[in-house]
Design a protein around this motif. Structure first.
Motif, PDB file in Angstrom:
ATOM      1  N   PRO A  58       0.828  -1.207   0.000  1.00 36.06           N
ATOM      2  CA  PRO A  58       0.000   0.000   0.000  1.00 36.06           C
ATOM      3  C   PRO A  58       0.864   1.259   0.000  1.00 36.06           C
ATOM      4  N   GLN A  59       0.411   2.277  -0.715  1.00 34.67           N
ATOM      5  CA  GLN A  59       1.128   3.546  -0.824  1.00 34.67           C
ATOM      6  C   GLN A  59       0.205   4.682  -0.422  1.00 34.67           C
ATOM      7  N   THR A  60       0.818   5.786  -0.066  1.00 30.70           N
ATOM      8  CA  THR A  60       0.081   7.020   0.200  1.00 30.70           C
ATOM      9  C   THR A  60       0.535   8.054  -0.816  1.00 30.70           C
ATOM     10  N   ALA A  61      -0.193   9.137  -0.905  1.00 30.88           N
ATOM     11  CA  ALA A  61       0.223  10.228  -1.796  1.00 30.88           C
ATOM     12  C   ALA A  61       1.616  10.701  -1.400  1.00 30.88           C
ATOM     13  N   SER A  62       1.889  10.736  -0.117  1.00 32.94           N
ATOM     14  CA  SER A  62       3.190  11.186   0.379  1.00 32.94           C
ATOM     15  C   SER A  62       4.320  10.243  -0.051  1.00 32.94           C
ATOM     16  N   SER A  63       4.106   8.935   0.059  1.00 33.04           N
ATOM     17  CA  SER A  63       5.171   7.999  -0.312  1.00 33.04           C
ATOM     18  C   SER A  63       5.457   8.054  -1.810  1.00 33.04           C
ATOM     19  N   ILE A  64       4.427   8.246  -2.607  1.00 30.82           N
ATOM     20  CA  ILE A  64       4.621   8.361  -4.052  1.00 30.82           C
ATOM     21  C   ILE A  64       5.317   9.677  -4.373  1.00 30.82           C
ATOM     22  N   ALA A  65       4.901  10.762  -3.734  1.00 28.62           N
ATOM     23  CA  ALA A  65       5.518  12.071  -3.975  1.00 28.62           C
ATOM     24  C   ALA A  65       7.004  12.056  -3.645  1.00 28.62           C
TER      25      ALA A  65
END
Length: 72
Positions: A58-65
């Motif tokens: 699972p990813q968050t917008a923060s981890s992708i950014a």
């Protein structure tokens, strides 16, 4: 797998993330990676079509950014 079967699989398994399917435009074959063995797998792709990160789980917008910001 036909599109309707694929959509049924996504719905039946409650997948809440974008899922790539061969035949829906650019797919994994065209960007040069093999089929992921873990779900979810997120590919961060540059505007030029280069895979700049493969994120597992699972990813968050923060981890992708974070991965996007690391690119020149």
């Amino acid at each position: 797998m036909l599109k309707r079967e694929f959509e049924g699989f996504v719905e039946a398994n409650g997948l809440q993330f974008y899922v790539e399917r061969a035949g829906d435009g650019p797919n994994l074959f065209y960007i040069g990676i093999s089929r992921p063995t873990v779900l979810p797998t997120t590919l961060v792709v540059s505007p030029e079509g280069e895979v700049i990160a493969t994120l597992v789980g699972p990813q968050t917008a923060s981890s992708i950014a974070t991965h996007i910001r690391r690119q020149p």
